[in-house]
Design an enzyme around this catalytic site. Structure first.
Site, PDB file in Angstrom:
ATOM      1  N   TYR A 144       0.918  -1.167  -0.203  1.00  0.00           N
ATOM      2  CA  TYR A 144      -0.074   0.112  -0.079  1.00  0.00           C
ATOM      3  C   TYR A 144       0.699   1.244  -0.192  1.00  0.00           C
ATOM      4  O   TYR A 144       1.825   1.326   0.811  1.00  0.00           O
ATOM      5  CB  TYR A 144      -0.866  -0.031   1.174  1.00  0.00           C
ATOM      6  CG  TYR A 144      -1.769   1.235   1.538  1.00  0.00           C
ATOM      7  CD1 TYR A 144      -2.810   1.322   0.221  1.00  0.00           C
ATOM      8  CD2 TYR A 144      -1.574   2.168   2.300  1.00  0.00           C
ATOM      9  CE1 TYR A 144      -3.820   2.497   0.545  1.00  0.00           C
ATOM     10  CE2 TYR A 144      -2.556   3.178   2.387  1.00  0.00           C
ATOM     11  CZ  TYR A 144      -3.473   3.290   1.592  1.00  0.00           C
ATOM     12  OH  TYR A 144      -4.336   4.484   1.501  1.00  0.00           O
ATOM     13  N   ASP A 239       9.342   2.889  -0.069  1.00  0.00           N
ATOM     14  CA  ASP A 239       8.228   3.627   0.701  1.00  0.00           C
ATOM     15  C   ASP A 239       8.335   3.336   2.085  1.00  0.00           C
ATOM     16  O   ASP A 239       8.022   2.324   2.426  1.00  0.00           O
ATOM     17  CB  ASP A 239       6.722   3.072   0.154  1.00  0.00           C
ATOM     18  CG  ASP A 239       5.539   3.831   0.711  1.00  0.00           C
ATOM     19  OD1 ASP A 239       5.948   4.539   1.760  1.00  0.00           O
ATOM     20  OD2 ASP A 239       4.532   3.723   0.392  1.00  0.00           O
ATOM     21  N   LYS A 267       3.995   9.363   8.774  1.00  0.00           N
ATOM     22  CA  LYS A 267       3.763   8.853  10.116  1.00  0.00           C
ATOM     23  C   LYS A 267       4.636   9.418  11.103  1.00  0.00           C
ATOM     24  O   LYS A 267       4.421  10.532  11.200  1.00  0.00           O
ATOM     25  CB  LYS A 267       3.713   7.214  10.103  1.00  0.00           C
ATOM     26  CG  LYS A 267       2.573   6.897   9.053  1.00  0.00           C
ATOM     27  CD  LYS A 267       2.121   5.639   9.153  1.00  0.00           C
ATOM     28  CE  LYS A 267       1.035   5.123   8.418  1.00  0.00           C
ATOM     29  NZ  LYS A 267       0.785   4.400   6.981  1.00  0.00           N
TER      30      LYS A 267
HETATM   31  C1  LIG Z   1       0.317   4.829   5.603  1.00  0.00           C
HETATM   32  C2  LIG Z   1       1.012   4.660   4.541  1.00  0.00           C
HETATM   33  C3  LIG Z   1       0.940   5.360   3.348  1.00  0.00           C
HETATM   34  C4  LIG Z   1      -0.125   6.488   3.306  1.00  0.00           C
HETATM   35  O1  LIG Z   1       0.263   7.578   4.104  1.00  0.00           O
HETATM   36  P1  LIG Z   1      -0.931   8.599   4.333  1.00  0.00           P
HETATM   37  O2  LIG Z   1      -0.444   9.507   5.700  1.00  0.00           O
HETATM   38  O3  LIG Z   1      -2.273   7.581   5.447  1.00  0.00           O
HETATM   39  O4  LIG Z   1      -1.271   9.302   3.444  1.00  0.00           O
HETATM   40  C5  LIG Z   1       1.868   5.347   2.357  1.00  0.00           C
HETATM   41  N1  LIG Z   1       2.702   4.287   2.231  1.00  0.00           N
HETATM   42  C6  LIG Z   1       2.845   3.561   3.341  1.00  0.00           C
HETATM   43  C7  LIG Z   1       3.892   2.290   3.402  1.00  0.00           C
HETATM   44  C8  LIG Z   1       1.978   3.475   4.408  1.00  0.00           C
HETATM   45  O5  LIG Z   1       2.313   2.791   5.572  1.00  0.00           O
END
Ligand SMILES: *Cc1c(COP(=O)(O)O)cnc(C)c1O
Length: 433
Positions: A144, A239, A267
């Protein structure tokens, strides 16, 4: 436990908010129950509007590595807010933030702040295409990367949980530009490069996945991914929105010993406020406007409140001796307690853990290493376990396909209580099998 106020609040919310929530994973849809509405949180504990208290392993889905309402973070936000919340003009704290990120994550030479992880990955993708002049992007099934159109193709997290792998509203054109590979399957990556190599702008991956639950890459796989990107001149995008500053100061890339070309963050770097960032090699990042032609902007990007919370958090992580070892020891204690219960009760489950991230998979298999493995898990059993845990005062992510997060604020007593409650839940489930 009573949930009367939460049930009422959810009914009210559904009248004015789609599905009653502002992000799908919060809805408890996949565990078939009513979400609890939160009143406040402190340290490792979170309290709902019925007055129920829980030990929290969600941590706002990752950011709260210091625990909730850390006094230093709250003070930094308060002290900053007094002087105004946003200017739309540069501030020195943004440079301080950039410098600290660079020092903790050496692959990042230049970094741009944005407002969410989604914004970070969308921007990184545009940059990869702008820099290489190529079209395709490779992503992995079950990973994701936020809700950008290009990523909602067999995505993880809420998209996986909710069963909408390909969201309506994503055009065929966009979907066609995303190529899908399989996590921990290097051949699936190589065959895409063989076919489309000179048209692939970049490959984006959760270097350790959290959004299909915790799955750790094999050494050969992750090194192979790096090598094949280099060979074909495609950018490797890690990511690390979830893993950055979570698995180590320098994120998953530090643990794995792999240097990506671009890293996306979020985060933890916001300390609980809305923040994202993307950074990497100077030569690539200087293509971003106004240094270069790849446009990307944000009215509230780098705003003082978010920078104050994020910088305070990162400084604590950076300056506290042994922080990551202490954090990992807590997660290790919890997981070995759970493993003991699983073994003794001969319960069909697998626990994956790396650092302070873990997932308890309900499966008959003896290991979980791929998206295929993850998909075989028994989500009904998970839903029952989730419900029993909640009733016992343990707040877990309401889906099988998520990571649990340990914070530095979790105490020995918290962990003992969690092990005890989980053992009891497993015992009851075993009797039902
Ligand atoms: C949470 C997450 C996102 C998205 O971040 P948001 O601040 O919710 O838009 C993208 N990549 C990873 C790996 C994530 O865990």
């Amino acid at each position: 436990m009573e949930f009367i106020n939460s049930i009422k609040a959810f009914e009210q919310a559904k009248k004015s908010i789609p599905g009653g929530v502002n992000s799908p994973v919060r809805s408890f849809n996949s565990v078939g129950s009513n979400p609890v509405f939160i009143k406040k949180a402190f340290g490792s504990h979170i309290e709902d509007i019925d007055g129920n208290d829980y030990i929290d392993y969600v941590g706002s889905w990752g950011p709260m590595i210091l625990g909730h309402a850390h006094p230093d973070v709250i003070k930094a936000v308060q002290d900053t807010a007094i002087n105004g919340t946003s200017y739309g003009a540069p501030t020195e704290i943004e440079t301080e933030m950039a410098e600290l990120i660079k020092s903790m994550m050496p692959s990042v030479e230049v970094v741009r702040m944005v407002n969410s992880g989604t914004e970070a990955t969308m921007s990184a993708l545009r940059l990869a295409r702008g820099y290489t002049g190529r079209r395709f992007i490779i992503k992995f099934e079950g990973c994701y990367h936020g809700h950008g159109d290009s990523f909602l193709i067999n995505a993880g997290s809420g998209a996986l949980t909710m069963g909408v792998p390909n969201s309506p509203g994503v055009t065929e054109g966009t979907a066609n530009d995303t190529l899908l590979a399989k996590f921990n399957d290097l051949e699936s990556v190589k065959s895409l490069f063989k076919k489309y190599g000179d048209q692939i702008a970049g490959l984006i991956i959760e270097p350790v996945t959290g959004n299909m639950g915790v799955v750790v890459p094999t050494r050969d796989f992750i090194q192979g991914v790096r090598d094949v990107c280099t060979q074909y001149g495609a950018l490797l995008i890690f990511d690390e929105v979830m893993t950055g500053f979570r698995l180590a100061k320098g994120g998953a890339q530090e643990i794995l010993g792999i240097t990506p070309d671009i890293t996306t963050m979020g985060k933890i770097i916001g300390g609980g406020l809305p923040v994202g960032a993307y950074g990497g090699k100077r030569e690539i990042m200087e293509k971003v406007a106004p240094a270069g032609p790849v446009y990307q902007a944000g009215t509230l990007s780098g705003n003082p409140l978010a920078m104050a919370a994020g910088l305070t958090t990162l400084k604590l992580l950076n300056d506290t001796p042994d922080f990551y070892n202490i954090l990992e020891a807590k997660a290790e204690k919890l997981v070995s307690g759970l493993q003991k219960a699983i073994d003794e009760l001969e319960f069909p489950a697998v626990i994956n853990r790396i650092g302070s991230m873990f997932t308890l998979f309900f499966t008959d298999d003896d290991k979980v290493e791929s998206f295929e493995d993850v998909k075989r898990c028994n989500t009904e059993l998970f839903a029952k376990f989730f419900d029993k845990s909640l009733q016992a005062g343990i707040y877990l992510a309401p889906s099988q396909f998520e990571a649990g997060f340990m914070s530095i604020a979790h105490t020995e007593a918290d962990i003992d209580k969690t092990i005890e409650a989980s053992r009891k839940a497993i015992e009851e489930l075993k009797a039902e099998l």
